[in-house]
Motif scaffolding. Structure first.
Motif: not given
Length: 231
Positions: A1-2, A4-5, A9, A61, A65-66, A69, A116
């Motif tokens: 997740m980190t 991606l944000l 990635q 992704v 959920t991801e 975000a 989150r």
């Protein structure tokens, strides 16, 4: 997740040249959420908006959920650049900018709650808010709590004044005001104080936004001035 944000990635290393990007996928999700609400967002719907299959999206992704975000941080964007102002004016401007962001994308009120991971844009908003109080004499904890209180007020007013896409009651603000006025006209004896208050009120949510914000800032000003007087 980190990853991606924060845009770390790795790109798919095998297969044909990617037809889309993570940003493009998130932008498609934002368009759907703006028009129909967050519940309407799905990998299948997004695939229908882009030149890829649903299964191909999972190369970018892991799931909804991801994706939400990433959508949320992208939709928030960076806070607008503002000229330097005294702390009170700076926080007032910051709060109104935040309100505009929530009303532009109402689904953010649903997607940005709870524990989150935070993305770069959301942290940039926090950074700008806290920076207004850096020289105020408040502790770091008090600065963060000040931003939390202001944000909570902004979120509450935005939620009360927003019609969420896909969750409409079919009533306009004018409809609601007219209905309430009619009820209080016939039930004035039952609700005398409410009736009197409503008759002397202009009835605007933005008055609640400004009234509450100014009272929060009044409290902070008392605290800041008191802190300075004691040193």
């Amino acid at each position: 997740m980190t990853e991606l944000l924060w845009g770390k990635q790795p790109l798919p290393s095998r297969g044909p040249k990617p037809a889309v990007t993570l940003t493009g996928i998130a932008e498609a999700g934002i368009r759907i959420a703006d028009a129909e609400g967050l519940d309407a967002v799905s990998m299948q719907r997004i695939a229908g908006e882009l030149p890829v299959t649903k299964m191909a999206l999972y190369r970018y992704v892991p799931g909804k959920t991801e994706l939400v975000a990433v959508m949320s941080d992208l939709a928030m964007g960076s806070p607008p650049d503002r000229p330097d102002q005294p702390w009170r004016e700076a926080l007032h401007t910051w709060a109104n900018d935040l309100y505009d962001g929530f009303t532009l994308h109402p689904w953010l009120l649903l997607s940005t709650v709870g524990r989150r991971l935070l993305g770069p844009n959301e942290l940039a908003w926090m950074e700008q808010g806290v920076s207004a109080l850096t020289e105020s004499g408040l502790t770091g904890g008090e600065q963060l709590d000040s931003i939390l209180v202001i944000t909570s007020h902004i979120r509450n007013i935005a939620q009360q004044s927003t019609t969420f896409p896909g969750h409409t009651t079919g009533l306009t603000e004018e409809d609601m005001q007219q209905s309430l006025a009619e009820i209080l006209t016939t039930e004035a004896a039952r609700f005398p104080h409410l009736t009197t208050a409503m008759r002397t009120s202009a009835g605007s949510e933005n008055q609640g936004l400004e009234f509450g914000l100014q009272r929060i800032l009044d409290g902070l000003e008392l605290l800041i001035n008191g802190r300075k007087a004691s040193t």
